[in-house]
Design a protein around this motif. Structure first.
Motif, mmCIF file in Angstrom:
data_model
loop_
_atom_site.group_PDB
_atom_site.id
_atom_site.type_symbol
_atom_site.label_atom_id
_atom_site.label_comp_id
_atom_site.label_asym_id
_atom_site.label_seq_id
_atom_site.Cartn_x
_atom_site.Cartn_y
_atom_site.Cartn_z
ATOM 1 N N PRO A 255 0.560 -1.174 0.320
ATOM 2 C CA PRO A 255 0.239 0.128 -0.132
ATOM 3 C C PRO A 255 0.504 1.248 -0.112
ATOM 4 O O PRO A 255 2.140 1.611 0.859
ATOM 5 C CB PRO A 255 -0.917 -0.255 0.947
ATOM 6 N N PRO A 256 0.352 2.314 -0.997
ATOM 7 C CA PRO A 256 1.130 3.234 -0.918
ATOM 8 C C PRO A 256 0.911 4.764 0.409
ATOM 9 O O PRO A 256 -0.140 4.591 0.918
ATOM 10 C CB PRO A 256 1.251 4.087 -2.247
ATOM 11 N N ALA A 273 6.736 0.681 -3.818
ATOM 12 C CA ALA A 273 7.190 -0.530 -5.050
ATOM 13 C C ALA A 273 8.664 -0.106 -4.980
ATOM 14 O O ALA A 273 9.483 0.381 -3.942
ATOM 15 C CB ALA A 273 7.093 0.346 -6.204
ATOM 16 N N PHE A 274 9.096 -0.864 -5.336
ATOM 17 C CA PHE A 274 10.599 -1.053 -5.499
ATOM 18 C C PHE A 274 11.779 -0.102 -6.594
ATOM 19 O O PHE A 274 13.251 -0.272 -6.277
ATOM 20 C CB PHE A 274 11.144 -2.212 -6.000
ATOM 21 N N LEU A 301 15.655 -3.948 -4.133
ATOM 22 C CA LEU A 301 15.125 -4.880 -3.794
ATOM 23 C C LEU A 301 14.258 -4.563 -2.505
ATOM 24 O O LEU A 301 14.513 -5.599 -1.141
ATOM 25 C CB LEU A 301 16.788 -5.974 -3.171
ATOM 26 N N VAL A 302 14.135 -3.426 -2.100
ATOM 27 C CA VAL A 302 13.816 -2.567 -0.797
ATOM 28 C C VAL A 302 12.753 -1.831 -1.388
ATOM 29 O O VAL A 302 13.429 -0.892 -1.968
ATOM 30 C CB VAL A 302 14.523 -1.703 -0.043
ATOM 31 N N THR A 320 13.704 4.517 1.800
ATOM 32 C CA THR A 320 13.183 3.165 1.354
ATOM 33 C C THR A 320 12.615 3.172 2.918
ATOM 34 O O THR A 320 13.279 2.966 3.762
ATOM 35 C CB THR A 320 14.294 2.443 0.877
ATOM 36 N N ALA A 321 12.331 1.454 2.770
ATOM 37 C CA ALA A 321 12.129 0.317 4.442
ATOM 38 C C ALA A 321 13.467 0.160 5.306
ATOM 39 O O ALA A 321 13.292 -0.229 6.468
ATOM 40 C CB ALA A 321 10.967 -0.907 3.858
ATOM 41 N N GLU A 322 14.744 0.300 4.199
ATOM 42 C CA GLU A 322 16.551 -0.170 5.179
ATOM 43 C C GLU A 322 16.652 1.012 5.680
ATOM 44 O O GLU A 322 17.553 0.848 6.410
ATOM 45 C CB GLU A 322 16.927 -0.913 4.102
#
Length: 378
Positions: A255-256, A273-274, A301-302, A320-322
């Motif tokens: 989900p955005p 998205a990636f 990849l994140v 990003t998620a990282e």
């Protein structure tokens, strides 16, 4: 030690790139960052923390990168020296409810903050907390127009109030509680996110229900001609106000959580998205996302989780998620990496109105204000 601005250096550790270390003020806050808001006067950034407090930092910097840049007369290159003055610590407010407060820029001074239990405060840039009201019922969303109007959502209604005195001006009955609110840039309409759709409400007039079911954020373009809304699943809705046309963009990996319109209402970008997902609105993606797609930056990849378009330049920041943060130009593959990431997701990303500062917050309590001189992008 001086470094040139012409060619940004390569990454240098988890705290950020060498460029980040020269341009940013950073802090480790005492709780995860839920959101960040900048006041309308351009004086302060307010980081809403998961424990209910706000951490406030001034945008003004006595050792700003703008003051540390020098032009070498012999070569014509710009160089920047290392920071010499320490970074001022953040100012923490009292606890405003035990969970992350809803925060919006005040039309008077500083910020408005609301707790889920109904309390609303004004928070000054120096951390003074002034009670404004105590609603009888829990609040689910808060928005301001930056000019003195406040929208508060409760179960079954949305009220529009004058910030001065918190006097109720008009209300709207709703089916359930709104989960997000957004004023149009001209302040003449309010978008109300409900489970069954988005209400477009000109206060004092009848609201129109747009058939956009879901949950998540809603956002107007700076010119007010477009409205985007997350569908709470794997896509978002896009609505053109001029003719009422709309479409759903799908096939996101998640989900955005964040969306942003580029300067001049020319582009739209979203997380989920990636890579940075983006579209040109000259050929808007009203056909499911195929038209106008912009391949910006590199695929990875994140997941990209937060996005923020520069208010004036053709430039977009994404996190990003990282924990990585980078800058890209729409439609181009190159990225300027600011933070390589330390594993803690970027939870907040916001440009100042002048476009000089980028505010960053993370799930581990990391916070930064990156000052980006205009000549960096020439």
């Amino acid at each position: 030690m001086n470094q040139t601005l012409a060619s940004p250096p390569a990454p240098a550790g988890l705290t950020g790139t060498a460029l980040f270390d020269l341009l940013a003020r950073s802090w480790t806050l005492e709780a995860p960052v839920a959101s960040v808001t900048l006041d309308t006067a351009g004086k302060a950034a307010g980081f809403a923390l998961a424990d209910g407090r706000l951490a406030l930092v001034p945008l003004d910097d006595p050792d700003s990168p703008m003051q540390r840049i020098r032009l070498e007369l012999d070569s014509g290159r710009s160089t920047i020296r290392q920071r010499e003055k320490p970074v001022a610590p953040p100012v923490y407010t009292e606890n405003l409810g035990g969970t992350a407060a809803m925060v919006a820029a005040s039309g008077k001074i500083g910020f408005l903050a609301a707790a889920a239990d109904g309390r609303v405060w004004r928070v000054t840039p120096r951390g003074q907390v002034i009670p404004l009201s105590r609603e009888a019922r829990p609040l689910s969303a808060l928005a301001t127009d930056g000019r003195g109007l406040v929208a508060l959502a409760q179960e079954g209604k949305v009220d529009l109030l004058e910030e001065e005195g918190m006097t109720r001006r008009v209300g709207l009955l709703t089916a359930g509680a709104a989960t997000a609110l957004a004023f149009a840039p001209d302040g003449q309409s309010l978008a109300v996110r409900l489970a069954e759709g988005v209400l477009l409400w000109p206060p004092g007039q009848e609201a129109v229900l747009l058939p956009f079911p879901g949950s998540g954020p809603v956002a107007f373009s700076a010119g007010g001609g477009w409205l985007a809304a997350s569908d709470g699943d794997q896509g978002l809705w896009l609505y053109r106000r001029a003719d009422g046309s709309f479409g759903q963009i799908g096939n996101f990996r998640a989900p955005p959580l964040s969306m942003t319109f580029g300067a001049g209402d020319a582009t739209l970008f979203a997380g989920g998205a990636f890579r940075l997902a983006g579209w040109s609105l000259d050929t808007p993606p009203l056909d499911g996302g195929q038209s106008g797609a912009l391949r910006s930056g590199r695929s990875g990849l994140v997941l990209v989780e937060r996005v923020a378009a520069h208010p004036d330049r053709d430039l977009v920041a994404f996190g990003t998620a990282e924990g990585a943060v980078a800058l890209v130009r729409p439609g181009l593959p190159d990225e300027m990496l600011l933070c390589p990431g330390d594993g803690a997701a970027i939870t907040a990303l916001h440009w100042s109105a002048c476009g000089l500062h980028l505010a960053i917050g993370t799930a581990a309590g990391g916070a930064a204000l990156v000052t980006l001189p205009p000549r960096l992008f020439k």
